[in-house]
Design an enzyme around this catalytic site. Structure first.
Site, PDB file in Angstrom:
ATOM      1  N   ASP A  61       0.938  -1.614   0.083  1.00  0.00           N
ATOM      2  CA  ASP A  61      -0.293   0.211  -0.222  1.00  0.00           C
ATOM      3  C   ASP A  61       1.033   1.284  -0.110  1.00  0.00           C
ATOM      4  OD1 ASP A  61       1.087  -0.081   2.369  1.00  0.00           O
ATOM      5  OD2 ASP A  61      -1.574  -0.271   2.955  1.00  0.00           O
ATOM      6  N   ASP A 474       4.562   0.797  13.163  1.00  0.00           N
ATOM      7  CA  ASP A 474       4.040  -0.369  13.077  1.00  0.00           C
ATOM      8  C   ASP A 474       4.885  -1.720  13.385  1.00  0.00           C
ATOM      9  OD1 ASP A 474       1.536   0.506  11.189  1.00  0.00           O
ATOM     10  OD2 ASP A 474       2.535   0.351   9.090  1.00  0.00           O
TER      11      ASP A 474
END
Length: 772
Positions: A61, A474
């Protein structure tokens, strides 16, 4: 974020500023990734070539597109060179396709956001050499590789009967688009009226969740007769619409379209895969567009010849609380289907397998005596060992989360891959599942080696100590103790405490084993200390639960921390235990940095003002030195081994002070609108290079200087993109001559050993011993 790096002790620019200097020719630099080995982000799409074994691609992404190296299960990035230096637009990939008739051709839809976060319209890229080079067709609308619904698809497809024809299903109400010249141009298909109706949060003012998801997949039916011109006559298109219809078909190569009768209307179709041998279309459905939502769903099989849908949803013996995303068919064994839950947050994802077209299913795991589980698999994370202690040992979700893509190699029934929000999993013994024995376990391995898609928040290199500290989004962050470890996947990430995102990291210049890092999630204490160069960590007892994010600075002796938190304002703590107290003499949101040799000195910057503290951060005053023409200060870097030596990056270029900001000299006017600035060991004895993102003769690039900023060399070159220069993080090595690090927003950390003149780069200039 702040990068605290070195400054240049020699070749100084003194009074009156510097004259503009001609830029040197760019050397050819070899950039490569600092290896994490586990991806570190969401892989929403994988496509195998249907005719040629070993050819496959994975889209991410925010990290671009990757090509499989089948010999060792590794991946090669194929979109680095096309990353726009004004943004990271082309690292967002919303759709992927290959030409079934030509294994050299690959196509991708590029663009990050459909709202104003990405100002650029989307493009369809095409490559005839497996991603080595690209050409583009501009679209009159945006593409959302990092938008909600990005795991649906594939939205892009090549007609297997006529590869000059491609279809692309757009977002934002833009409908269906077609190319008849092999992807060189696209035009809207006016006969297709459906545009999708679903937006996750219609009232979202950011535009992220209020944009409608549009079309979800395009699938050609290879069993249908050819139409005039050799095109496939039957094509299926899915849409994100649970009000009217979500599945459409044409029987005349796109001249007319109709909603398929009898289709389920409750959910949104995520994947639509054709089983040519069965003349059937399999569809996974969820009540959200993903990748985070979805609390209900189904799996259906559509018999094309009978025109009939069959609900083949797997059962878990209770009401399901998830939708279905990943869907794979075994081309070697028609009727073999694997599907996955999209989001099952506890205790794990569900993956099901059927060998009879969905009549019956077996599960990859099931409850034994709660909380014990029967597993048909074992896991291997040798390619990314940090996944073990960082995630598997501390979470029940061993199979991952956000599973939207799941594929079986069409040439090998044992080879399968699936993408998660953390990494890419898969293996080479999938058919062991069919033994239907809990003792006969298949192996699920982390297979993302070469995929580096972390969002890097900060980087630092400690002279005489830890070679690289990388704070990431993340997956927390990582410590590389020496340059020799940069090509090895770390054994652990930052934990104890573990925060999903670490916003910044800094070190004590005169006591380099002392390191500080900050997390980005208010609600718990978000500051941790290390006394061994970032190997182990302990929560700072003086931090509260409100402050988070921002920029952190540690004094030269490691005793004082100044934290410009967001939220939280500018804070200060001393002694490693003291509660943080507000610093009122610096504006909220100010940049902070520490002098790396004088423990009483900290620096600050906000707008057009530069500040200095001489009482270890208790108070700050505006410095006497003038940064002529600078209205916005962007970054501050203090010399790691020389007190009072500080560099400031501004909209007017880079400025340098050798006397704690009492006076400043401007570097060459050849470099303007600079962003991050950093210093690293140079090639000449006792020299330091200066590096900066800025606008120079080669455009918005990364530049380096070995002469104190008199001249700047383009060290990025034309073959390496870093995304937008405004978000690039920068560090020069404190230990290896010419070694420089670039942290990106989506492609992890890059490194190169650059030549700026003088002796051969790469020789060590400082000892490995951390300063006492």
């Amino acid at each position: 974020m702040k990068n605290l790096f070195a400054s240049l002790p020699a070749l100084l620019l003194l009074a009156g500023g510097a004259q503009a200097a001609a830029e040197k020719a760019a050397p050819q630099q070899k950039w490569e990734s600092v290896k994490l080995g586990g991806g570190g982000g969401f892989v929403p799409g994988i496509v195998f070539h249907p005719k040629t074994a070993g050819v496959a691609y994975a889209r991410t992404d925010i990290g671009g597109l990757y090509r499989l190296n089948p010999a060792d299960d590794s991946w090669t990035a194929v979109t680095d060179a096309i990353a726009d230096n004004a943004g990271w637009h082309n690292w967002g990939v919303d759709a992927l396709a290959v030409d079934p008739t030509d294994d050299g051709k690959v196509f991708a839809a590029f663009g990050l956001y459909t709202n104003d976060w990405d100002p650029t319209n989307g493009q369809i890229g095409r490559s005839a050499d497996r991603g080595e080079t690209w050409e583009f067709a501009d679209l009159p609308f945006k593409v959302g590789g990092n938008m909600p619904g990005r795991g649906m698809g594939e939205r892009l497809a090549v007609d297997p009967a006529n590869p000059k024809i491609l279809y692309f299903g757009a977002r934002s109400g833009n409908g269906l688009w077609k190319s008849t010249d092999g992807g060189a141009t696209f035009a809207k298909v006016d006969s297709f009226k459906a545009v999708g109706t679903y937006a996750p949060v219609p009232g979202d003012t950011t535009g992220l969740n209020s944009d409608i998801q549009g079309l979800t997949f395009v699938t050609f039916d290879t069993t249908s007769p050819k139409a005039d011109g050799g095109a496939t006559s039957r094509i299926f298109v899915g849409t994100a619409d649970n009000k009217t219809a979500s599945l459409y078909v044409t029987e005349d190569a796109g001249a007319t379209w109709a909603a398929i009768k009898g289709q389920p209307k409750k959910f949104f179709p995520h994947k639509g895969k054709l089983s040519a041998a069965e003349k059937a279309l399999y569809i996974s459905y969820a009540d959200g567009s993903g990748p985070y939502d979805g609390t209900d769903g189904a799996v259906y099989r559509y018999d094309i010849e009978r025109g009939a849908f069959t609900d083949i949803t797997p059962s878990i013996g209770e009401k399901i609380a998830f939708g279905f995303g990943g869907l794979a068919l075994d081309a070697q064994k028609p009727g073999t289907v694997v599907v996955s839950s999209l989001n099952s947050w506890y205790p794990d994802q569900h993956i099901f397998r059927s060998t009879d077209s969905g009549k019956t299913w077996s599960r990859l795991w099931e409850w034994a005596n709660y909380p014990e589980m029967n597993l048909r698999y074992k896991q291997n994370v040798d390619k990314a060992p940090w996944i073990g202690p960082g995630f598997l040992d501390n979470d029940t979700k061993h199979l991952g989360w956000m599973i939207e893509c799941l594929e079986i190699d069409p040439h090998d029934s044992d080879h399968w891959l699936y993408g998660t929000g953390l990494t890419l999993y898969g293996g080479h013994d999938l058919t062991k599942w069919d033994a239907n024995s809990w003792d006969e376990k298949l192996t699920i391995s982390a297979l993302a080696d070469g995929i580096e898609e972390t969002s890097v928040q900060d980087v630092a290199s400690i002279p005489g100590g830890t070679e690289l500290l990388a704070a990431t989004g993340d997956v927390s962050g990582f410590t590389f103790k020496s340059a020799e470890t940069l090509g090895e996947a770390p054994k652990k990430n930052w934990y104890d405490p573990h925060w999903t995102t670490n916003a910044g990291v800094d070190f004590a210049g005169a006591a380099g084993k002392n390191v500080v890092r900050i997390g980005n999630s208010a609600g718990s204490k978000q500051l941790a200390l290390s006394s061994d160069g970032g190997d182990t960590w302990a929560e700072h007892p003086g931090a509260d639960t409100k402050a988070a994010g921002g920029i952190v600075a540690m004094s030269a002796d490691g005793e004082t921390i100044v934290w410009s938190a967001s939220p939280g304002g500018v804070l200060r703590s001393q002694g490693g235990k003291e509660a943080f107290k507000a610093v009122f003499s610096l504006p909220e949101g100010a940049i902070v940095a520490s002098d790396k040799q004088n423990a009483t000195v900290f620096y600050g910057a906000s707008g057009g003002k530069f500040y200095v503290s001489t009482d270890a951060g208790v108070t700050f005053k505006v410095a006497a030195g003038e940064l002529k023409g600078a209205k916005n200060m962007v970054d501050v870097a203090a010399h790691p081994v020389k007190a009072g030596d500080v560099w400031v990056s501004t909209d007017a270029g880079v400025f340098h002070s050798t006397n704690y900001g009492a006076t400043f000299a401007a570097t060459s006017t050849a470099l303007k609108n600079t962003q991050q600035v950093a210093l690293g060991v140079g090639s000449a004895k006792d020299s330091w290079n200066v590096y900066a993102f800025g606008e120079g003769a080669a455009g918005a690039r990364l530049y380096g200087s070995a002469d104190g900023g008199k001249t700047w060399v383009d060290i990025q070159g034309d073959k390496q993109g870093f995304g937008t220069t405004s978000t690039g993080k920068l560090a020069g090595s404190g230990n290896v001559a010419g070694l420089v690090y670039v942290g990106t927003n989506g492609r992890g950390v890059f490194r190169a050993t650059v030549s700026l003149g003088g002796e051969k780069p790469g020789a060590r200039r400082l000892s490995r011993r951390a300063r006492a």
